[in-house]
Design an enzyme around this catalytic site. Structure first.
Site, short mmCIF file in Angstrom:
data_model
loop_
_atom_site.label_atom_id
_atom_site.label_comp_id
_atom_site.label_asym_id
_atom_site.label_seq_id
_atom_site.Cartn_x
_atom_site.Cartn_y
_atom_site.Cartn_z
N GLY A 20 0.79 -1.25 0.00
CA GLY A 20 0.00 0.00 0.00
C GLY A 20 0.81 1.28 0.00
O GLY A 20 1.84 1.40 -0.68
N ARG A 41 3.42 -7.60 9.43
CA ARG A 41 3.15 -8.85 10.12
C ARG A 41 3.57 -10.08 9.31
O ARG A 41 3.84 -11.12 9.86
CB ARG A 41 1.65 -8.95 10.45
CG ARG A 41 1.27 -8.15 11.66
CD ARG A 41 -0.23 -8.18 11.89
NE ARG A 41 -0.94 -7.44 10.86
CZ ARG A 41 -2.26 -7.37 10.77
NH1 ARG A 41 -3.02 -8.03 11.63
NH2 ARG A 41 -2.84 -6.67 9.82
N PHE A 98 -11.62 -0.86 9.46
CA PHE A 98 -12.71 -1.44 8.66
C PHE A 98 -13.96 -0.65 8.98
O PHE A 98 -14.05 -0.03 10.04
CB PHE A 98 -12.91 -2.93 8.99
CG PHE A 98 -13.00 -3.23 10.46
CD1 PHE A 98 -14.19 -3.03 11.15
CD2 PHE A 98 -11.90 -3.70 11.16
CE1 PHE A 98 -14.27 -3.28 12.51
CE2 PHE A 98 -11.98 -3.96 12.53
CZ PHE A 98 -13.17 -3.76 13.20
N SER A 106 -17.08 -5.52 18.80
CA SER A 106 -16.71 -6.29 20.00
C SER A 106 -15.47 -5.62 20.63
O SER A 106 -14.76 -4.85 19.95
CB SER A 106 -16.36 -7.73 19.61
OG SER A 106 -15.14 -7.75 18.90
N TYR A 148 -10.06 12.66 9.33
CA TYR A 148 -11.08 12.49 10.38
C TYR A 148 -10.44 12.35 11.77
O TYR A 148 -11.14 12.12 12.75
CB TYR A 148 -12.08 11.38 10.05
CG TYR A 148 -11.54 9.98 9.83
CD1 TYR A 148 -10.97 9.26 10.87
CD2 TYR A 148 -11.66 9.37 8.59
CE1 TYR A 148 -10.51 7.97 10.67
CE2 TYR A 148 -11.20 8.08 8.38
CZ TYR A 148 -10.62 7.39 9.44
OH TYR A 148 -10.16 6.11 9.25
N LYS A 163 -6.29 7.65 15.43
CA LYS A 163 -5.57 8.64 14.63
C LYS A 163 -5.51 9.98 15.36
O LYS A 163 -4.51 10.70 15.28
CB LYS A 163 -6.22 8.79 13.26
CG LYS A 163 -6.20 7.53 12.39
CD LYS A 163 -4.84 7.27 11.78
CE LYS A 163 -4.92 6.19 10.70
NZ LYS A 163 -3.60 5.89 10.11
N PRO A 189 -3.92 12.00 4.71
CA PRO A 189 -4.36 11.75 3.34
C PRO A 189 -5.88 11.64 3.25
O PRO A 189 -6.54 11.16 4.18
CB PRO A 189 -3.73 10.40 2.99
CG PRO A 189 -2.91 9.98 4.17
CD PRO A 189 -3.40 10.78 5.34
C1 HXC Z 1 -16.58 -5.96 12.56
C2 HXC Z 1 -14.50 -6.95 12.68
C3 HXC Z 1 -14.28 -6.72 11.29
C4 HXC Z 1 -15.32 -6.07 10.56
C5 HXC Z 1 -12.53 -7.70 12.11
N1 HXC Z 1 -13.39 -7.55 13.12
N2 HXC Z 1 -13.03 -7.18 10.98
N3 HXC Z 1 -15.63 -6.57 13.31
N4 HXC Z 1 -16.44 -5.71 11.24
N5 HXC Z 1 -15.20 -5.81 9.27
C6 HXC Z 1 -13.20 -8.02 14.48
C7 HXC Z 1 -13.09 -9.53 14.54
O1 HXC Z 1 -14.37 -10.14 14.51
C8 HXC Z 1 -12.39 -9.73 15.88
O2 HXC Z 1 -13.26 -9.61 16.97
C9 HXC Z 1 -11.45 -8.55 15.93
O3 HXC Z 1 -11.97 -7.56 15.02
C10 HXC Z 1 -10.05 -8.88 15.52
O4 HXC Z 1 -10.12 -9.45 14.22
P1 HXC Z 1 -9.00 -10.42 13.65
O5 HXC Z 1 -9.29 -10.67 12.21
O6 HXC Z 1 -8.79 -11.57 14.54
O7 HXC Z 1 -7.72 -9.49 13.84
P2 HXC Z 1 -6.46 -9.32 12.99
O8 HXC Z 1 -6.19 -10.49 12.11
O9 HXC Z 1 -5.42 -8.90 13.92
O10 HXC Z 1 -6.85 -8.10 11.98
C11 HXC Z 1 -6.77 -6.76 12.38
C12 HXC Z 1 -7.80 -5.92 11.62
C13 HXC Z 1 -7.72 -6.17 10.09
C14 HXC Z 1 -7.58 -4.45 11.96
C15 HXC Z 1 -9.20 -6.36 12.09
O11 HXC Z 1 -8.68 -5.38 9.43
C16 HXC Z 1 -6.38 -5.87 9.55
O12 HXC Z 1 -5.46 -6.72 9.63
N6 HXC Z 1 -6.14 -4.70 8.95
C17 HXC Z 1 -4.80 -4.30 8.43
C18 HXC Z 1 -4.87 -3.58 7.12
C19 HXC Z 1 -5.80 -2.39 7.11
O13 HXC Z 1 -6.80 -2.38 7.83
N7 HXC Z 1 -5.54 -1.41 6.29
C20 HXC Z 1 -6.41 -0.27 6.15
C21 HXC Z 1 -5.87 0.89 6.85
S1 HXC Z 1 -6.63 2.37 6.18
P3 HXC Z 1 -13.97 -10.89 17.71
O14 HXC Z 1 -14.63 -10.29 18.90
O15 HXC Z 1 -14.93 -11.44 16.70
O16 HXC Z 1 -12.87 -11.85 18.06
C22 HXC Z 1 -6.66 3.55 7.35
C23 HXC Z 1 -7.04 4.95 6.97
C24 HXC Z 1 -8.17 5.03 6.03
O17 HXC Z 1 -6.39 3.33 8.46
C25 HXC Z 1 -8.56 6.39 5.48
C26 HXC Z 1 -9.52 6.21 4.32
C27 HXC Z 1 -9.93 7.41 3.57
#
Ligand code: HXC
Length: 279
Positions: A20, A41, A98, A106, A148, A163, A189
């Site tokens: 990214g 990771r 997300f 949760s 935001y 943030k 951004p």
């Molecule tokens: C609700 C969710 C979910 C979703 C995960 N969870 N995704 N809950 N809606 N869409 C919950 C899971 O059910 C779990 O809770 C807990 O979050 C942890 O999820 P895991 O998958 O076990 O965690 P992990 O593998 O560590 O993943 C971390 C993460 C994932 C943050 C959830 O999205 C990730 O790895 N993201 C990294 C990349 C990323 O997000 N990039 C975007 C950044 S953009 P329970 O209770 O069920 O166990 C940004 C700025 C954006 O930040 C600006 C835009 C304009």
């Protein structure tokens, strides 16, 4: 836009540097003479990114897997990075996010985002800062936040909280550490599409189209535009910029803020003509 050696002699760590926005910033830093350390990771993703970056730029890239939510892993990563020589810069880029209806979150979901963005950035920044201050070394920290951070945003509440915390951290440390050679800034951004963010934040094509339609420039950001800003802020030539956040969003957040901004889309040319003062 820059001298080819703008970042020569600098060793810079980019968290989340294997994919990214982090990957795009790293590519630009290498092309400007920096040496790179990337972490994330997934070891395999890092290895592939390092190979691609070295092949494309001829620069030096080292990598190590690290989950920045874990303070012990961050400390081990920094010890390892410093064995090759001190770092000169840190980019807090790694993020987790997300979209979700907040009432469904949760505790683990909240902790996942806060752990990566808020705690991870703090462990990294304070770990590097401690080493720089002990050695009396000049250094620069850049944190990727979002607009935001100050407006807040529905549906990404843990990310907005985290943030905002990172912004408070860099503004606080800019004052505490600035006089000792360590300066800290942030970039906010707007939409810069990446696979990781878009699959979690923009799950329908209509949403992606809306990001472009509501932007005053009618488009998303280009990675090279963000990478150029990140290079400028990292460079020694920007040494007097400290504790600042620079927005790069095509005017997106202001478009949502100005009270009369919506009027243009509801007024025809005839409506505007009718408003002209009569002679
Ligand atoms: C609700 C969710 C979910 C979703 C995960 N969870 N995704 N809950 N809606 N869409 C919950 C899971 O059910 C779990 O809770 C807990 O979050 C942890 O999820 P895991 O998958 O076990 O965690 P992990 O593998 O560590 O993943 C971390 C993460 C994932 C943050 C959830 O999205 C990730 O790895 N993201 C990294 C990349 C990323 O997000 N990039 C975007 C950044 S953009 P329970 O209770 O069920 O166990 C940004 C700025 C954006 O930040 C600006 C835009 C304009």
């Amino acid at each position: 836009m820059f001298r080819d050696d703008l970042l020569a002699g600098k060793r810079i760590l980019i968290t989340g540097g294997g994919t990214g926005i982090g990957l795009s910033i790293g590519r630009r830093y290498l092309s400007l003479g920096a040496e790179l350390v990337i972490c994330g990771r997934r070891e395999q993703v890092l290895a592939e990114a390092a190979e691609e970056l070295q092949r494309d730029t001829g620069g030096r890239v080292s990598f190590k897997a690290c989950d920045i939510r874990d303070a012990a892993q961050v400390d081990a990563l920094l010890d390892w990075a410093w064995t090759e020589g001190p770092l000169d810069g840190l980019v807090n880029n790694a993020a987790g996010n997300f979209i979700a209806q907040s009432e469904t979150l949760s505790p683990r979901a909240i902790d996942a985002v806060l752990g990566i963005v808020l705690h991870g950035s703090a462990y990294m920044t304070i770990g590097c800062g401690r080493r720089w201050l002990a050695a009396g070394r000049r250094a620069s920290v850049l944190s990727i936040i979002t607009t935001y951070a100050w407006t807040g945003s529905a549906y990404v509440v843990p990310s907005a909280m985290a943030k905002a915390g990172v912004l408070a951290m860099i503004r606080s440390l800019a004052v505490e550490w600035g006089g000792r050679g360590v300066r800290l800034n942030a970039i906010a951004p707007g939409p810069f599409p990446t696979a990781g963010a878009w699959e979690r934040l923009v799950p329908k094509p209509e949403l992606a189209a809306a990001f472009e339609a509501k932007n005053p420039l009618k488009r998303a950001g280009r990675h090279e535009e963000l990478a150029n800003l990140a290079s400028f802020l990292m460079a020694e030539e920007a040494a007097y910029i400290n504790g600042e956040v620079v927005t790069i969003d095509g005017g997106e957040w202001l478009q949502g803020a100005g009270q009369f901004n919506f009027v243009g889309s509801m007024m025809s040319q005839a409506d505007w003509q009718a408003l002209k003062p009569r002679k």
